[in-house]
Design a protein around this motif. Structure first.
Motif, short mmCIF file in Angstrom:
data_model
loop_
_atom_site.label_atom_id
_atom_site.label_comp_id
_atom_site.label_asym_id
_atom_site.label_seq_id
_atom_site.Cartn_x
_atom_site.Cartn_y
_atom_site.Cartn_z
N SER A 45 -46.09 20.66 -6.62
CA SER A 45 -46.73 20.39 -7.94
C SER A 45 -45.80 20.11 -8.94
CB SER A 45 -47.71 21.37 -8.10
OG SER A 45 -48.69 21.36 -7.26
N ARG A 46 -44.72 21.11 -9.01
CA ARG A 46 -43.68 20.84 -9.91
C ARG A 46 -42.87 19.81 -9.93
NH1 ARG A 46 -38.61 22.02 -9.87
NH2 ARG A 46 -38.75 23.09 -7.70
N ILE A 47 -42.43 19.47 -8.69
CA ILE A 47 -41.74 18.17 -8.59
C ILE A 47 -42.36 16.92 -8.82
CG2 ILE A 47 -40.60 16.94 -6.84
CD1 ILE A 47 -39.37 19.16 -5.47
N ARG A 48 -43.73 16.63 -8.41
CA ARG A 48 -44.21 15.78 -8.70
C ARG A 48 -44.75 15.84 -10.13
NH1 ARG A 48 -49.03 13.39 -4.99
NH2 ARG A 48 -49.84 11.66 -6.22
N SER A 49 -44.89 16.60 -10.79
CA SER A 49 -45.25 16.63 -12.47
C SER A 49 -44.09 16.03 -13.06
CB SER A 49 -45.75 17.73 -12.63
OG SER A 49 -46.98 18.52 -12.29
N GLU A 50 -42.82 16.41 -12.61
CA GLU A 50 -41.63 16.06 -13.42
C GLU A 50 -41.34 14.52 -12.88
OE1 GLU A 50 -38.78 18.30 -11.43
OE2 GLU A 50 -39.19 20.40 -12.81
N ARG A 89 -41.83 8.52 -14.91
CA ARG A 89 -42.11 7.46 -13.90
C ARG A 89 -41.16 7.42 -12.90
NH1 ARG A 89 -41.50 2.86 -16.68
NH2 ARG A 89 -43.36 1.82 -15.70
N GLY A 90 -40.69 8.32 -12.18
CA GLY A 90 -39.70 8.40 -11.05
C GLY A 90 -40.44 8.19 -9.61
N LYS A 149 -35.14 14.48 -5.00
CA LYS A 149 -34.02 15.06 -5.94
C LYS A 149 -33.72 13.89 -6.75
CE LYS A 149 -30.18 17.78 -6.38
NZ LYS A 149 -29.08 18.52 -5.80
N ASP A 150 -33.89 13.88 -8.01
CA ASP A 150 -33.28 13.08 -9.02
C ASP A 150 -33.83 11.73 -8.72
OD1 ASP A 150 -31.80 15.02 -10.28
OD2 ASP A 150 -30.13 14.60 -9.01
N SER A 151 -35.15 11.45 -8.38
CA SER A 151 -35.98 10.39 -8.05
C SER A 151 -35.43 9.59 -7.00
CB SER A 151 -35.88 9.55 -9.33
OG SER A 151 -36.49 10.13 -10.56
#
Length: 561
Positions: A447-452, A457-458, A500-502
């Motif tokens: 959830s955290r990574i997806r929200s970020e 727009r990554g 990681k980093d899109s």
């Protein structure tokens, strides 16, 4: 059941894939992967008792992978031998300062100690059966004034000769081997036979000596030897004493060989005594072809020959051609060899020459046994037997393949798959449970990574399926497809957690070892289907199981216009 074969079928841990690092990963890459995965699975990160127990299991596995790959000593063992090397009895005596090569040598020493206890139970049987068939009456009826052939409806086909040979090895020690062999044959009513016993001793890594004692057309005694002279030069030789009713016939054979380049070897051979001759041969062997050129000058027989084999590894097929001319005549031979199973191959060739005529040669090799059937079709070179000798084997092979071989191979593959599934049944249930636990532990991170990623727009994984699809490989299924899916699992959460980093990078290894993954269809070809958003644009791709992946990629973009 073969224990060694069963061990080969059991799925081993892939520490590199579990940490999602390449096999040549640096210490820093391994440390970063460990820290990243530890944050997911460390028991202290979870309060729920159930999740805490699941986290302990996965954290232990993560820690084990890190300990092996971060230790140069254990990593060298693992790279060379897998997890079985780490579990080999006796590793406690290996010094940790040893190099990877020394580690492998130490493992081989320990393996030899186990091997010595099994030597007496092992043999290496080899056999050859040849049946000579005379079918010349098919194309050229024998005209005999005392034989009324008008009453014969079918041509006469007879067995003109047979020969059998068999050998077995009896290893005494790792350096000493005794080989016993025998040969029995008959040709046109005349029989011959021989028996031979040889003892070979490995003197060093560079050479061996062998003493042969035989009996057939009188006793025979020979001493053979092999020696590596330099890195590119080696030789072998033999002295032979054959005892006959007319006295002792001595013989001498010597060969000097030299590595000409990476793929070519040259041989110079001299024979004196029993069959005096001198010959030279050049052999070039590559992954695509095998070429051999030979010239021999002898007191009785001189000849020149050239043979070429084209290898089609992907089709498990070899095409062969050979031409030979000498004092006893000349012939042209062409044919093919097809591997029909893991241990069997079938070959057919046509020999056209003078004075031999036309001969069709059929050979079946099964493990260490060879069955040969030379069929003499005609004593003269005429078009009809050449045509039929070429066409009939092709038609026969096609029919046999469709009606017999293909069904048997399919059945064998199915049995192998079932055997592999049965051997790994407990392991796969454990992996399935572990994957579910990993996904439960990943949900907060997901959830955290997806929200970020959505906020910038990554890279957002919208769908990820892993397994075997019923769709054609060239077309990825869309959301509006209603077709059935066969043996696939949803891996959207595990892959999003690896972003990681899109960016998402997967390496060239089976994805089934990734955290949150398991193999849903053991023994089947698998694929990974991905649909993702990048810069709010829809992308999708489908890759093979062991294929590397780097996303986002412009070529994955779906044109929605």
């Amino acid at each position: 059941m073969d224990d060694d074969g069963d061990q080969d079928n059991v799925i081993e841990e892939d520490f590199y894939t579990f940490l999602n690092v390449p096999r040549n990963a640096t210490a820093e890459e391994i440390n970063n992967a460990y820290r990243r995965q530890s944050r997911l699975y460390h028991p202290d990160k979870h309060v729920d008792p159930v999740l805490k127990r699941e986290a302990e299991t996965l954290f232990t596995r993560t820690k084990k992978a890190y300990e092996v790959l971060s230790d140069a000593h254990q990593r060298a063992i693992y790279d060379s031998l897998g997890t079985r090397g780490l579990e080999t009895e006796g590793w406690e005596i290996v010094q940790r300062a040893k190099t990877p090569q020394e580690i492998r040598e130490e493992y081989e020493r320990l393996a030899r100690e186990r091997e010595e206890r099994r030597l007496q139970q092992r043999t290496n049987p080899k056999g050859n059966v040849t049946v000579n068939i005379n079918a010349t009456d098919i194309f050229s009826r024998y005209d005999d004034e005392y034989d009324d052939i008008s009453d014969r409806i079918f041509p006469t086909i007879e067995v003109s000769g047979m020969s059998f040979s068999q050998s077995i090895e009896a290893p005494l020690t790792l350096r000493d081997t005794v080989t016993m062999s025998g040969q029995l044959g008959t040709q046109n009513g005349t029989g011959t036979g021989s028996v031979n016993v040889s003892a070979r001793r490995l003197i060093s890594s560079k050479g061996w000596l062998e003493l042969d004692v035989g009996a057939g057309n009188g006793p025979m005694l020979s001493l053979k030897g092999f020696r590596t002279l330099t890195k590119r030069l080696f030789c072998n030789g033999a002295t032979i004493l054959q005892f006959t009713a007319h006295g002792i016939r001595p013989g001498l054979v010597g060969t000097l060989a030299m590595q000409l380049d990476k793929h070519a070897v040259g041989y110079l051979t001299y024979r004196a005594g029993i069959q005096s001759a001198m010959s030279t041969m050049i052999v070039r062997d590559t992954s695509m072809s095998h070429t051999s050129f030979t010239m021999q000058f002898g007191m009785v027989h001189s000849y020149i020959s050239l043979s070429y084999t084209y290898k089609m590894e992907e089709r498990q097929l070899k095409l062969r051609g050979c031409v030979k001319a000498g004092t006893f005549g000349a012939f042209l031979e062409y044919g093919a060899e097809k591997k029909v199973s893991q241990h069997s191959s079938l070959s057919a060739s046509v020999s056209v020459g003078v004075p031999t005529g036309v001969i069709l040669k059929i050979k079946l090799s099964r493990a260490s046994q060879t069955y040969s059937f030379p069929i003499h079709l005609c004593e003269e070179v005429v078009p009809a037997p050449v045509f039929y000798a070429t066409v009939v084997p092709l038609i026969t092979w096609t029919v046999i393949k469709k009606l017999i071989i293909d069904p048997v191979v399919r059945e064998q593959k199915e049995r192998d798959k079932e055997k592999q599934k049965e051997l790994n049944k407990t392991r796969m249930l454990e992996k399935q449970r572990e994957a579910k636990s990993a996904i439960d532990l990943m949900k907060a991170t997901f959830s955290r990574i997806r929200s970020e990623e959505e906020a910038k727009r990554g890279l957002v994984i919208t769908k990820a399926l892993y397994g075997r699809f019923v769709y054609p490989q060239e077309r990825a299924p869309r959301d509006d497809d209603n077709g059935p899916r066969d043996e696939v699992i949803d891996v959207t959460i595990p892959l999003q957690c690896l972003v990681k980093d899109s960016k998402l990078v997967l390496h060239n290894a089976s994805k089934s070892q990734l955290p949150g993954f398991y193999d849903p269809c053991v023994g089947e070809d698998k694929q990974l289907l991905l649909q993702y958003l990048f810069h709010a644009q829809t992308h999708e791709c489908i890759i093979k199981d062991a294929e590397p992946l780097r996303i986002p990629k412009q070529s994955h973009r779906v044109n929605t216009t």
